[in-house]
Design a protein around this motif. Structure first.
Motif, PDB file in Angstrom:
ATOM      1  N   LEU A   1       0.828  -1.212   0.000  1.00 36.07           N
ATOM      2  CA  LEU A   1       0.000   0.000   0.000  1.00 36.07           C
ATOM      3  C   LEU A   1       0.861   1.259   0.000  1.00 36.07           C
ATOM      4  CD1 LEU A   1      -2.831  -0.905   2.519  1.00 36.07           C
ATOM      5  CD2 LEU A   1      -3.148  -0.218   0.152  1.00 36.07           C
ATOM      6  N   LEU A   2       1.861   1.269   0.850  1.00 38.43           N
ATOM      7  CA  LEU A   2       2.723   2.439   0.970  1.00 38.43           C
ATOM      8  C   LEU A   2       3.493   2.703  -0.321  1.00 38.43           C
ATOM      9  CD1 LEU A   2       3.885   4.641   2.845  1.00 38.43           C
ATOM     10  CD2 LEU A   2       5.670   3.019   3.433  1.00 38.43           C
ATOM     11  N   ILE A   3       4.105   1.678  -0.873  1.00 40.52           N
ATOM     12  CA  ILE A   3       4.890   1.849  -2.095  1.00 40.52           C
ATOM     13  C   ILE A   3       3.991   2.240  -3.261  1.00 40.52           C
ATOM     14  CG2 ILE A   3       6.328   0.657  -3.802  1.00 40.52           C
ATOM     15  CD1 ILE A   3       7.472  -0.981  -1.460  1.00 40.52           C
ATOM     16  N   SER A   4       2.848   1.595  -3.404  1.00 38.64           N
ATOM     17  CA  SER A   4       1.927   1.907  -4.503  1.00 38.64           C
ATOM     18  C   SER A   4       1.424   3.336  -4.415  1.00 38.64           C
ATOM     19  CB  SER A   4       0.741   0.943  -4.496  1.00 38.64           C
ATOM     20  OG  SER A   4       1.167  -0.373  -4.690  1.00 38.64           O
ATOM     21  N   ALA A   5       1.030   3.764  -3.226  1.00 37.83           N
ATOM     22  CA  ALA A   5       0.521   5.124  -3.050  1.00 37.83           C
ATOM     23  C   ALA A   5       1.621   6.154  -3.275  1.00 37.83           C
ATOM     24  CB  ALA A   5      -0.082   5.280  -1.658  1.00 37.83           C
ATOM     25  N   ALA A   6       2.789   5.920  -2.703  1.00 36.49           N
ATOM     26  CA  ALA A   6       3.895   6.874  -2.853  1.00 36.49           C
ATOM     27  C   ALA A   6       4.312   7.002  -4.313  1.00 36.49           C
ATOM     28  CB  ALA A   6       5.082   6.441  -1.995  1.00 36.49           C
TER      29      ALA A   6
ATOM     30  N   SER B   1       2.452   6.296  -7.060  1.00 35.33           N
ATOM     31  CA  SER B   1       1.371   6.881  -7.857  1.00 35.33           C
ATOM     32  C   SER B   1       1.290   8.391  -7.670  1.00 35.33           C
ATOM     33  CB  SER B   1       0.029   6.254  -7.477  1.00 35.33           C
ATOM     34  OG  SER B   1       0.051   4.882  -7.701  1.00 35.33           O
ATOM     35  N   PHE B   2       1.225   8.818  -6.412  1.00 35.91           N
ATOM     36  CA  PHE B   2       1.142  10.252  -6.140  1.00 35.91           C
ATOM     37  C   PHE B   2       2.443  10.961  -6.491  1.00 35.91           C
ATOM     38  CE2 PHE B   2      -2.367   8.894  -3.372  1.00 35.91           C
ATOM     39  CZ  PHE B   2      -3.337   9.787  -3.793  1.00 35.91           C
ATOM     40  N   GLY B   3       3.573  10.325  -6.215  1.00 34.12           N
ATOM     41  CA  GLY B   3       4.869  10.948  -6.502  1.00 34.12           C
ATOM     42  C   GLY B   3       5.092  11.201  -7.976  1.00 34.12           C
ATOM     43  N   VAL B   4       4.825  10.215  -8.797  1.00 32.31           N
ATOM     44  CA  VAL B   4       5.011  10.388 -10.246  1.00 32.31           C
ATOM     45  C   VAL B   4       4.021  11.419 -10.782  1.00 32.31           C
ATOM     46  CG1 VAL B   4       4.780   9.236 -12.485  1.00 32.31           C
ATOM     47  CG2 VAL B   4       6.063   8.144 -10.650  1.00 32.31           C
ATOM     48  N   TYR B   5       2.779  11.353 -10.310  1.00 33.22           N
ATOM     49  CA  TYR B   5       1.780  12.324 -10.765  1.00 33.22           C
ATOM     50  C   TYR B   5       2.208  13.744 -10.396  1.00 33.22           C
ATOM     51  CZ  TYR B   5      -2.640  14.664 -11.578  1.00 33.22           C
ATOM     52  OH  TYR B   5      -3.600  15.515 -12.039  1.00 33.22           O
ATOM     53  N   TYR B   6       2.608  13.941  -9.156  1.00 33.69           N
ATOM     54  CA  TYR B   6       3.037  15.272  -8.714  1.00 33.69           C
ATOM     55  C   TYR B   6       4.250  15.745  -9.510  1.00 33.69           C
ATOM     56  CZ  TYR B   6       4.745  19.104  -5.900  1.00 33.69           C
ATOM     57  OH  TYR B   6       5.190  20.334  -5.502  1.00 33.69           O
TER      58      TYR B   6
END
Length: 153
Positions: free
Chosen positions: A121-126, A128-133
């Motif tokens: 969960l942590l890696i997927s969320a980080a 996804s949001f990191g690349v988008y940002y």
């Protein structure tokens, strides 16, 4: 690891990476409302793929001689991840980059190694949001954000 397969795969992937890098030159250099052109992403991916392929080819010359043993291929995991990748590409516009990438990574991580759900969960969320940002806010590119039905836009 199969030395012969890895060497040929490295050569094929090197050719694909070079083709992506060269072919990206024919894509327009700017997109409407974006400072990052549509040609940047395929060019960077092509160069990265070519570099990783060169590394793979180099590693095949360093393989130790081993006794041959039959390897069992895991068709079920391959099928799950392949299907998830096809669905990810198909529904990317409908569900958005962040949610689609998060779901794809979660499914991929859990397919490869069951358990450790909080780490996945942590890696997927980080990611996804990191690349988008990074792509949308820092590089001022455009990616499909969140779906309209979530009401976050």
């Amino acid at each position: 690891m199969n030395k012969t397969f890895d060497r040929y795969a490295g050569i094929v992937l090197l050719a694909v990476g070079a083709a992506f890098a060269v072919g990206s030159g024919t894509i327009s250099t700017s997109a409407y409302g974006s400072n990052v052109g549509a040609n940047i992403f395929p060019m960077v991916l092509g160069i990265f793929l070519a570099l990783m392929s060169i590394r793979l080819i180099y590693e095949t010359f360093r393989y130790q001689k081993r006794q041959k043993r039959k390897e069992n291929l895991d068709y079920m995991r391959f099928g799950i991840i392949f299907t998830a990748a096809v669905l990810y590409a198909f529904f990317l516009e409908d569900i958005g980059f962040v949610l689609g990438t998060f779901l794809f990574l979660m499914l991929g991580f859990q397919t490869m190694e069951r358990g450790r759900i909080w780490v996945s969960l942590l890696i997927s969320a980080a990611f996804s949001f990191g690349v988008y940002y990074l792509y949308v806010h820092v590089l001022e590119g455009s990616l499909p954000g969140f779906p309209a039905w979530l009401g976050l836009t």
